[in-house]
Design a protein around this motif. Structure first.
Motif, short mmCIF file in Angstrom:
data_model
loop_
_atom_site.label_atom_id
_atom_site.label_comp_id
_atom_site.label_asym_id
_atom_site.label_seq_id
_atom_site.Cartn_x
_atom_site.Cartn_y
_atom_site.Cartn_z
N ILE A 46 32.37 -47.74 -32.08
CA ILE A 46 32.83 -46.22 -32.57
C ILE A 46 33.93 -45.71 -31.68
CG2 ILE A 46 32.14 -43.85 -33.09
CD1 ILE A 46 28.87 -44.90 -33.44
N PRO A 47 34.96 -45.88 -32.18
CA PRO A 47 35.92 -44.88 -31.52
C PRO A 47 35.66 -43.46 -31.36
CG PRO A 47 37.01 -46.20 -33.36
CD PRO A 47 35.45 -46.02 -33.44
N GLN A 48 35.87 -42.93 -30.26
CA GLN A 48 35.70 -41.45 -30.05
C GLN A 48 36.72 -40.88 -29.28
OE1 GLN A 48 32.72 -39.26 -27.41
NE2 GLN A 48 31.49 -39.72 -29.25
N GLY A 49 37.21 -39.69 -29.65
CA GLY A 49 38.18 -38.85 -28.76
C GLY A 49 37.59 -37.54 -28.31
N GLY A 50 37.53 -36.27 -28.68
CA GLY A 50 37.04 -35.30 -28.01
C GLY A 50 35.57 -35.01 -28.37
N ASN A 51 34.98 -35.74 -29.18
CA ASN A 51 33.79 -35.46 -29.85
C ASN A 51 33.51 -34.13 -30.32
OD1 ASN A 51 31.01 -35.81 -30.52
ND2 ASN A 51 30.25 -35.66 -28.13
N THR A 52 34.28 -33.58 -31.15
CA THR A 52 34.48 -32.45 -31.77
C THR A 52 34.22 -32.57 -33.48
OG1 THR A 52 36.75 -31.92 -32.14
CG2 THR A 52 35.96 -31.44 -30.25
N GLY A 53 34.09 -33.66 -33.84
CA GLY A 53 33.91 -33.97 -35.27
C GLY A 53 32.79 -33.34 -35.62
N LEU A 54 32.75 -32.83 -36.98
CA LEU A 54 31.57 -32.05 -37.62
C LEU A 54 30.93 -32.59 -38.69
CD1 LEU A 54 33.84 -28.52 -37.70
CD2 LEU A 54 31.97 -29.08 -36.18
N ALA A 71 40.73 -24.54 -33.69
CA ALA A 71 39.75 -23.98 -32.66
C ALA A 71 39.15 -24.84 -31.81
CB ALA A 71 38.71 -23.01 -33.44
N SER A 72 39.27 -26.20 -31.82
CA SER A 72 38.76 -27.23 -30.86
C SER A 72 39.71 -27.65 -30.31
CB SER A 72 37.82 -28.25 -31.81
OG SER A 72 38.59 -28.98 -32.75
N GLN A 73 41.13 -27.18 -30.04
CA GLN A 73 42.26 -27.90 -29.46
C GLN A 73 41.98 -27.99 -28.04
OE1 GLN A 73 44.94 -25.11 -31.44
NE2 GLN A 73 45.31 -24.01 -29.59
C1 LIG Z 1 34.98 -25.29 -33.13
C2 LIG Z 1 35.50 -26.36 -34.02
C3 LIG Z 1 36.91 -25.94 -34.83
C4 LIG Z 1 37.10 -26.83 -35.61
N1 LIG Z 1 38.08 -26.48 -36.57
C5 LIG Z 1 38.81 -27.41 -37.23
C6 LIG Z 1 39.88 -27.02 -38.25
O1 LIG Z 1 40.43 -26.02 -38.37
N2 LIG Z 1 40.37 -27.96 -38.97
C7 LIG Z 1 39.80 -29.41 -38.87
O2 LIG Z 1 40.41 -30.35 -39.61
N3 LIG Z 1 38.98 -29.78 -38.00
C8 LIG Z 1 38.10 -28.72 -37.19
N4 LIG Z 1 37.13 -29.08 -36.27
C9 LIG Z 1 36.54 -30.51 -36.53
C10 LIG Z 1 37.33 -31.36 -35.45
O3 LIG Z 1 37.84 -30.79 -34.23
C11 LIG Z 1 38.35 -32.14 -35.82
O4 LIG Z 1 38.07 -33.13 -36.86
C12 LIG Z 1 39.36 -33.24 -34.74
O5 LIG Z 1 40.22 -33.81 -35.56
C13 LIG Z 1 38.15 -34.26 -34.21
O6 LIG Z 1 39.12 -34.62 -32.94
P1 LIG Z 1 38.04 -35.54 -31.81
O7 LIG Z 1 39.17 -35.95 -30.73
O8 LIG Z 1 37.21 -34.34 -31.41
O9 LIG Z 1 37.66 -36.68 -32.59
P2 LIG Z 1 36.12 -37.15 -32.75
O10 LIG Z 1 35.04 -36.23 -32.95
O11 LIG Z 1 35.86 -37.86 -31.11
O12 LIG Z 1 36.24 -38.24 -33.79
C14 LIG Z 1 36.50 -37.73 -35.15
C15 LIG Z 1 36.66 -39.11 -35.83
O13 LIG Z 1 37.78 -39.94 -35.37
C16 LIG Z 1 37.44 -41.06 -35.08
N5 LIG Z 1 38.22 -41.51 -33.93
C17 LIG Z 1 38.29 -40.82 -32.85
N6 LIG Z 1 39.33 -41.37 -31.73
C18 LIG Z 1 39.97 -42.44 -32.55
C19 LIG Z 1 40.64 -43.41 -32.23
N7 LIG Z 1 41.50 -43.37 -31.09
N8 LIG Z 1 41.08 -44.54 -33.16
C20 LIG Z 1 40.40 -44.25 -34.35
N9 LIG Z 1 39.41 -43.34 -34.78
C21 LIG Z 1 39.11 -42.47 -33.79
C22 LIG Z 1 36.15 -41.21 -34.63
O14 LIG Z 1 35.45 -42.28 -34.82
C23 LIG Z 1 35.51 -40.16 -35.75
O15 LIG Z 1 35.44 -40.99 -37.33
C24 LIG Z 1 36.84 -28.27 -35.77
C25 LIG Z 1 35.59 -28.56 -34.61
C26 LIG Z 1 35.27 -27.38 -33.91
C27 LIG Z 1 33.91 -27.74 -32.82
#
Ligand SMILES: Cc1cc2nc3c(=O)[nH]c(=O)nc-3n(C[C@H](O)[C@H](O)[C@H](O)COP(=O)(O)OP(=O)(O)OC[C@H]3O[C@@H](n4cnc5c(N)ncnc54)[C@H](O)[C@@H]3O)c2cc1C
Length: 474
Positions: free
Chosen positions: A74-82, A141-143
């Motif tokens: 499972i690829p993971q970035g910041g683990n903020t996905g919902l 917001a999760s930037q």
């Molecule tokens: C407070 C808060 C506010 C938010 N606001 C928004 C918003 O306004 N709009 C919005 O769209 N989302 C929002 N989100 C959701 C989330 O932040 C986004 O979906 C963000 O894009 C996820 O990024 P991440 O790095 O945390 O990815 P992760 O949560 O780690 O992963 C998300 C998905 O991407 C995949 N992935 C991760 N890295 C890779 C990689 N390198 N290659 C291939 N696949 C990968 C994972 O397998 C998973 O399927 C919010 C979340 C929170 C907690």
């Protein structure tokens, strides 16, 4: 589709250590917790280990091992996905954190592009672009935690989609490791390239099911010289829609954001002490946060003039225009604290949906009525990106209700909202994706031919099903 060898976790850990080195593998419970606990605390599964590869070659070696030995990744970035896409579903998946690949490889703000590695945190990408006089206009917001690979893989939206598009539209090229370890070298700063299928666009939004993104070329824009930001008071979503049309006609692509929040959102934030000062002018059924960007050299106050006209046309009943950066920040905090204030108020049933913009008032009216018929005292909280047709249509528990009992009745509420959305020609996932949360729903509502095409693509790129199994397609 998924053919995994039954591997004992200690064997998996040993093979990971042999391939990546012990400093790239985390397998103790405390060390793994941050990678396994997702923001909504809905999905609880174990994992044998977290792999933290140090570079692209290590990601390739990991994919080759996983493909040969049937280890799901499972690829993971910041683990903020919902939607639970970045955490395990079956318990045997290895999480691959891209956090160590966090360099900005190059940047040319004047030419409008930069290349960032998948693990670069969005806030750092903003800073790097701004240091060169450019802007990467993806704001969520999760930037402070979300990383480029995750943002692209979930095709994130946010508050500036109206002016700049979502993550897909902000990406010119990607580099990705395929399931068998080959490297797709698709980095490119070309705006025009019609040489066959757009493979970059397949990987963007694939939620880690088609490849592991290791870097991306991102679009940069000139930094605006200033912003005009306001919170206006409105009587209804119908008035908000008319105001949106009027502001868009006036400001065109300079209209950066048009977000709506109902009175209840302000009420929750005031009651839970989340605002040091009320950013609105008065008590009103609805508010809209509107922002217009002022490019370098532009003169005049587009937003101010638009609001005066709107007042005369009785579209708005009041307005506050930010007069300092501190006031602008306060206004945005009001919008960005919407999720948090609902958590503080108790249980909340959430929907991330979109409809054609003209149908938003009907969505809010019909959806609220349908759910109020199901649960006495339920508190509708539709808010969000009105300018994109994307409403976070949430419902807070009735005052004093038992949170667990309220959540146990979520299914009929989901059905009522999704039925309303589909009847209006909308989508059941506007910006958060499918993950593990909505696979069953996708199967029910997506065009069957589209599903067949998606399955064929998955099979072609990941025949052994090692990349994020059970996500998007179940
Ligand atoms: C407070 C808060 C506010 C938010 N606001 C928004 C918003 O306004 N709009 C919005 O769209 N989302 C929002 N989100 C959701 C989330 O932040 C986004 O979906 C963000 O894009 C996820 O990024 P991440 O790095 O945390 O990815 P992760 O949560 O780690 O992963 C998300 C998905 O991407 C995949 N992935 C991760 N890295 C890779 C990689 N390198 N290659 C291939 N696949 C990968 C994972 O397998 C998973 O399927 C919010 C979340 C929170 C907690």
């Amino acid at each position: 589709m998924f053919r995994f060898m039954s591997q004992d976790p200690s064997q998996t850990i040993a093979r990971l250590v042999e391939t990546l080195g012990s400093d790239s593998v985390i397998s103790d419970e405390a060390g793994m917790a941050n990678y396994l606990n997702e923001p909504r605390k809905r999905f609880h599964q174990k994992s044998p280990a977290i792999a933290v590869p140090k570079d692209v070659a290590a990601v390739q070696a990991l994919a080759r091992l996983a493909n040969a030995e049937g280890i799901p990744l499972i690829p993971q970035g910041g683990n903020t996905g919902l939607v639970g896409a970045q955490v395990p579903l079956f318990g045997n998946e290895v999480i691959v954190s891209l956090a160590r690949l966090d360099r900005i490889r190059d940047i040319n703000a004047a030419a409008g592009h930069m290349t960032a590695e998948a693990g670069a945190i969005l806030e750092n990408v903003h800073k790097a672009a701004e240091a060169e006089g450019g802007m990467f206009p993806l704001w969520i917001a999760s930037q402070g935690s979300a990383r480029i690979g995750g943002l692209l893989s979930s095709n994130a939206g946010g508050v500036n989609v109206l002016a700049y598009g979502n993550a897909r539209e902000l990406c010119l090229g990607v580099e990705a490791v395929l399931a068998d370890g080959r490297l797709f070298e698709g980095l490119s700063s070309l705006k025009k390239d019609n040489t066959g299928y757009d493979l970059k666009d397949l990987l963007v939004g694939a939620e880690g099911t088609l490849g592991i993104i290791t870097a991306a070329t991102l679009k940069l824009y000139p930094l605006p010289q200033a912003y005009e930001t306001a919170i206006v008071s409105l009587e209804s979503p119908e008035k908000a829609l008319e105001l949106f049309y009027a502001m868009r006609d006036r400001a065109g692509s300079r209209l950066n954001a048009f977000e709506i929040v109902p009175w209840l959102g302000l009420d929750f934030q005031l009651r839970h002490g989340m605002l040091d000062r009320d950013p609105t002018a008065d008590k009103s059924p609805w508010y809209a946060l509107i922002e217009v960007a002022q490019p370098k050299g532009a003169e005049g106050h587009l937003l101010q003039g638009g609001l005066e006209a709107a007042f005369e046309q009785t579209l708005i009943t009041n307005a506050v225009v930010a007069e300092s950066e501190a006031e602008r920040t306060r206004m945005w905090a009001f919008r960005e604290q919407m999720s948090e204030c609902q958590s503080r108020e108790g249980a909340s049933i959430k929907h991330d949906v979109s409809v054609p913009i003209a149908a938003i008032p009907q969505l809010i009216r019909d959806g609220s009525q349908a759910v109020k018929r199901l649960v006495e005292g339920v508190r509708p909280m539709p808010f969000g990106h009105m300018g994109d047709g994307n409403i976070h249509f949430n419902f807070s528990q009735p005052v004093g209700a038992d949170p667990k009992a309220f959540m146990a009745g979520a299914d009929p509420i989901h059905d009522a909202i999704y039925e309303t959305v589909l009847a209006l020609g909308g989508s059941v996932s506007a910006e958060h994706g499918i993950g593990q949360l909505k696979t069953g729903l996708l199967r029910k509502v997506k065009d069957p031919v589209a599903l067949e095409m998606m399955r064929a693509i998955k099979l072609a790129l990941d025949p052994n099903g090692i990349l994020n199994p059970g996500k998007v397609l179940d």
